[in-house]
Design a protein around this motif. Structure first.
Motif, PDB file in Angstrom:
ATOM      1  N   UNK A   1     -36.271  37.458   2.583  1.00 25.87           N
ATOM      2  CA  UNK A   1     -36.306  38.532   3.566  1.00 25.87           C
ATOM      3  C   UNK A   1     -34.997  38.602   4.337  1.00 25.87           C
ATOM      4  N   UNK A   2     -34.423  37.450   4.641  1.00 26.93           N
ATOM      5  CA  UNK A   2     -33.188  37.406   5.418  1.00 26.93           C
ATOM      6  C   UNK A   2     -31.974  37.184   4.532  1.00 26.93           C
TER       7      UNK A   2
ATOM      8  N   UNK B   1     -36.090  21.647   2.504  1.00 28.38           N
ATOM      9  CA  UNK B   1     -37.062  21.662   3.598  1.00 28.38           C
ATOM     10  C   UNK B   1     -38.150  22.671   3.259  1.00 28.38           C
ATOM     11  N   UNK B   2     -39.404  22.323   3.492  1.00 27.97           N
ATOM     12  CA  UNK B   2     -40.474  23.269   3.169  1.00 27.97           C
ATOM     13  C   UNK B   2     -40.326  24.564   3.958  1.00 27.97           C
ATOM     14  N   UNK B   3     -40.466  25.661   3.308  1.00 26.76           N
ATOM     15  CA  UNK B   3     -40.546  26.904   4.059  1.00 26.76           C
ATOM     16  C   UNK B   3     -41.255  27.996   3.269  1.00 26.76           C
ATOM     17  N   UNK B   4     -41.602  29.039   4.009  1.00 27.97           N
ATOM     18  CA  UNK B   4     -42.367  30.134   3.437  1.00 27.97           C
ATOM     19  C   UNK B   4     -41.635  31.419   3.779  1.00 27.97           C
ATOM     20  N   UNK B   5     -41.420  32.257   2.821  1.00 26.57           N
ATOM     21  CA  UNK B   5     -40.691  33.480   3.111  1.00 26.57           C
ATOM     22  C   UNK B   5     -41.253  34.678   2.353  1.00 26.57           C
ATOM     23  N   UNK B   6     -40.969  35.835   2.908  1.00 26.81           N
ATOM     24  CA  UNK B   6     -41.284  37.081   2.205  1.00 26.81           C
ATOM     25  C   UNK B   6     -40.102  37.366   1.289  1.00 26.81           C
TER      26      UNK B   6
ATOM     27  N   UNK C   1     -43.970  36.564  -2.153  1.00 30.59           N
ATOM     28  CA  UNK C   1     -43.833  35.453  -1.220  1.00 30.59           C
ATOM     29  C   UNK C   1     -43.342  34.247  -1.990  1.00 30.59           C
TER      30      UNK C   1
ATOM     31  N   UNK D   1     -43.274  30.011  -1.548  1.00 31.63           N
ATOM     32  CA  UNK D   1     -43.543  28.815  -0.781  1.00 31.63           C
ATOM     33  C   UNK D   1     -42.700  27.718  -1.388  1.00 31.63           C
ATOM     34  N   UNK D   2     -41.817  27.163  -0.578  1.00 25.98           N
ATOM     35  CA  UNK D   2     -40.900  26.162  -1.083  1.00 25.98           C
ATOM     36  C   UNK D   2     -41.298  24.791  -0.544  1.00 25.98           C
ATOM     37  N   UNK D   3     -41.409  23.844  -1.411  1.00 27.05           N
ATOM     38  CA  UNK D   3     -41.660  22.470  -1.018  1.00 27.05           C
ATOM     39  C   UNK D   3     -40.545  21.609  -1.571  1.00 27.05           C
TER      40      UNK D   3
ATOM     41  N   UNK E   1     -43.287  27.939  -5.329  1.00 23.33           N
ATOM     42  CA  UNK E   1     -44.339  28.817  -5.825  1.00 23.33           C
ATOM     43  C   UNK E   1     -43.989  30.232  -5.410  1.00 23.33           C
TER      44      UNK E   1
ATOM     45  N   UNK F   1     -45.235  34.100  -5.430  1.00 24.35           N
ATOM     46  CA  UNK F   1     -46.305  35.065  -5.651  1.00 24.35           C
ATOM     47  C   UNK F   1     -45.642  36.431  -5.617  1.00 24.35           C
ATOM     48  N   UNK F   2     -45.481  37.025  -6.774  1.00 27.33           N
ATOM     49  CA  UNK F   2     -44.748  38.283  -6.822  1.00 27.33           C
ATOM     50  C   UNK F   2     -45.687  39.428  -7.163  1.00 27.33           C
TER      51      UNK F   2
ATOM     52  N   UNK G   1     -52.997  33.726  -9.913  1.00 28.65           N
ATOM     53  CA  UNK G   1     -52.395  34.400  -8.763  1.00 28.65           C
ATOM     54  C   UNK G   1     -53.318  34.313  -7.554  1.00 28.65           C
TER      55      UNK G   1
ATOM     56  N   UNK H   1     -47.437  20.342   3.622  1.00 23.23           N
ATOM     57  CA  UNK H   1     -46.247  19.756   4.215  1.00 23.23           C
ATOM     58  C   UNK H   1     -46.331  19.967   5.707  1.00 23.23           C
TER      59      UNK H   1
ATOM     60  N   UNK I   1     -41.771  19.801   9.938  1.00 23.53           N
ATOM     61  CA  UNK I   1     -40.862  20.923   9.960  1.00 23.53           C
ATOM     62  C   UNK I   1     -41.187  21.906   8.846  1.00 23.53           C
ATOM     63  N   UNK I   2     -41.410  23.102   9.231  1.00 20.02           N
ATOM     64  CA  UNK I   2     -41.714  24.113   8.222  1.00 20.02           C
ATOM     65  C   UNK I   2     -41.062  25.405   8.680  1.00 20.02           C
ATOM     66  N   UNK I   3     -40.276  25.970   7.834  1.00 14.54           N
ATOM     67  CA  UNK I   3     -39.546  27.169   8.232  1.00 14.54           C
ATOM     68  C   UNK I   3     -40.238  28.425   7.720  1.00 14.54           C
ATOM     69  N   UNK I   4     -40.136  29.477   8.508  1.00 14.25           N
ATOM     70  CA  UNK I   4     -40.679  30.758   8.084  1.00 14.25           C
ATOM     71  C   UNK I   4     -39.593  31.813   8.153  1.00 14.25           C
ATOM     72  N   UNK I   5     -39.598  32.646   7.176  1.00 13.26           N
ATOM     73  CA  UNK I   5     -38.691  33.789   7.211  1.00 13.26           C
ATOM     74  C   UNK I   5     -39.519  35.034   7.000  1.00 13.26           C
TER      75      UNK I   5
ATOM     76  N   UNK J   1     -45.187  36.725   8.592  1.00 17.53           N
ATOM     77  CA  UNK J   1     -45.614  36.350   7.247  1.00 17.53           C
ATOM     78  C   UNK J   1     -47.131  36.501   7.132  1.00 17.53           C
TER      79      UNK J   1
END
Lengths: 140, 309
Positions: free
Chosen positions: A29-30, A40-45, A68, A70-72, A77, A79-80, B45, B223, B226-230, B236
């Protein structure tokens, strides 16, 4: 620490892939982001864009249409809503779609209809992206 | 005692029925194969989506979202998915029976129930009983595509949250604002046939809204820390939750599609077999009758010859 990433891409219609890879680059998204093992775990659009993954020295490309991620530390993962591998893209169809979208865009601009312009622009972008990715195919 | 010709006619009629059921069975079998493939491809999915959502909801405990919050109101909506066409055994009867029971139970608990039906069979069932339906949709089976699920989901979510863009949130309090709008629901249940195998379908009742995230079974899958969101966790969630509803409905549509074809295949197989049994029985009867008439004629001939002596 894991030195491989498990990349899983799923869409509502099918499981696109589930493989161990070394690096993933995706359109977040960014902005575009890269993932190496131990991230680092993170979740993004995810936006419409091209994504790629590296396996050893080989690099593969895909077209991604919203979703979306989901990064570990050891897996990604995705999800498209839609996803195609470069080698699956039908260039002829993409070119035809591009032409159609351009025509529609011109038409919509003449009539100045907001929604149509948006839609035509979106499909033009998808078509252009497909063409670009399809031409890239595999880089070594 | 039916005459020879009557029996013959019945045999022919049953034979042509058998041919129809046989053809239908074949068609259902090939459709089933396709539907089955699609459901197997869509399941990962849906499962992944649920896993991502659950772990997100677990981490973001403080964050309240309108689709996650339990409102505790007494209005419930039931979305029943049936098939458009019949001739598929007890499939629709089963699901409608379960749905009616569920609705009755909810009513006993003082719930106000509104019904949302997909599929011609369900619509006709409730119409015959003069039960008002909030919304119906027919003509979906056989061509389930994602955008259909998307539309249904959007409508349901809109009805659930009632965030009409022209009506900004009531500053006084949501409850009064909600009371104004008749069609609102405080929870949404989904009733559909889950596809187990060609022989087996199971009616499931699932709570669609509010979304109840499942505990993640494997701890290492979550996890913490620390967990980041964008762009940000609420944003989200905002897009992920409605998406989840879409996916759930899409999956339910595919499941019931596969169930329908499976049930039809089994039903038609039975019908073909019954027709075969019947033909055998009738053929036996036919032969007996023929034999009897020959014997009778013989007796007459013999009797006549005897009389001439």
């Amino acid at each position: 620490m894991a030195n491989k990433l498990l990349l899983e891409i799923v869409t509502p219609y099918r499981l696109v892939m589930s493989e161990e890879v070394d690096e993933v680059v995706a359109p977040g998204h960014e902005g575009e982001f890269g993932v190496l093992p131990g991230h680092t775990p993170f979740l993004t659009i995810l936006k419409l864009g091209k994504m790629s993954y590296r396996k050893g020295n080989e690099k593969w490309f895909l077209v991604l249409n919203w979703g979306y991620a989901e990064v570990g530390p050891d897996k990604v993962v995705i999800l498209a809503e839609g996803c195609e591998r470069a080698e699956e893209i039908d260039i002829e169809r993409a070119l035809a779609a591009k032409k159609r979208a351009e025509e529609r865009l011109a038409q919509a601009e003449r009539k100045a209809e907001e929604i149509d312009i948006e839609r035509a622009r979106a499909s033009l972008m998808r078509a252009l992206l497909r063409i670009e990715v399809a031409q890239k195919k595999k880089l070594t | 005692m039916p005459t020879l010709r009557d029996i013959k006619r019945r045999i022919t009629s049953i034979k042509s029925t058998q041919q129809i059921t046989k053809a239908m069975k074949m068609v259902a079998a090939s459709k089933l194969r396709r539907a089955q493939e699609r459901i197997f491809e869509a399941r990962p999915y849906a499962n992944k989506m649920f896993a991502v959502l659950s772990s997100l909801a677990m981490r973001a405990k403080g964050e309240e979202h309108s689709l996650l919050a339990k409102r505790g109101g007494l209005k419930t909506e039931v979305l029943v998915i049936t098939s458009d066409r019949g001739l598929c055994g007890a499939l629709n009867a089963n699901i409608l029976k379960k749905a009616s029971e569920f609705i009755k139970e909810k009513k006993k608990d003082n719930y106000e129930v509104s019904i949302n039906v997909i599929g011609r069979k369900g619509r006709d069932f409730f119409r015959r009983r003069n039960i008002p339906l909030r919304k119906t949709r027919v003509g979906l089976s056989g061509k389930v595509i994602y955008s259909n699920a998307q539309e249904i989901a959007m409508e349901i979510v809109k009805n659930y949250t009632a965030e009409d863009p022209t009506h900004p949130k009531d500053p006084v309090g949501d409850s009064t604002h909600r009371a104004d709008r008749e069609e609102l629901s405080d929870e949404v249940h989904l009733v559909y046939n889950e596809f187990k195998s060609a022989m087996q379908q199971r009616v499931v009742i699932e709570k669609l809204l509010p979304i109840e995230p499942q505990k993640v079974e494997k701890e290492e899958e979550v996890y913490y820390g620390e967990f980041l969101y964008e762009p940000s966790a609420p944003e989200v969630l905002d897009t992920l939750l409605p998406k989840h509803i879409e996916v759930q409905i899409f999956r339910a549509l595919l499941e019931s599609e596969a169930s329908e074809q499976g049930a039809r295949m089994t039903a038609m197989d039975n019908a073909t077999r019954n027709a075969k049994d019947m033909i055998e029985k009738l053929t036996l009867q036919y032969n007996k009758a023929r034999q009897a008439s020959i014997t009778k004629e013989l007796m007459e001939v013999v009797g006549g010859a005897e009389a001439l002596k």
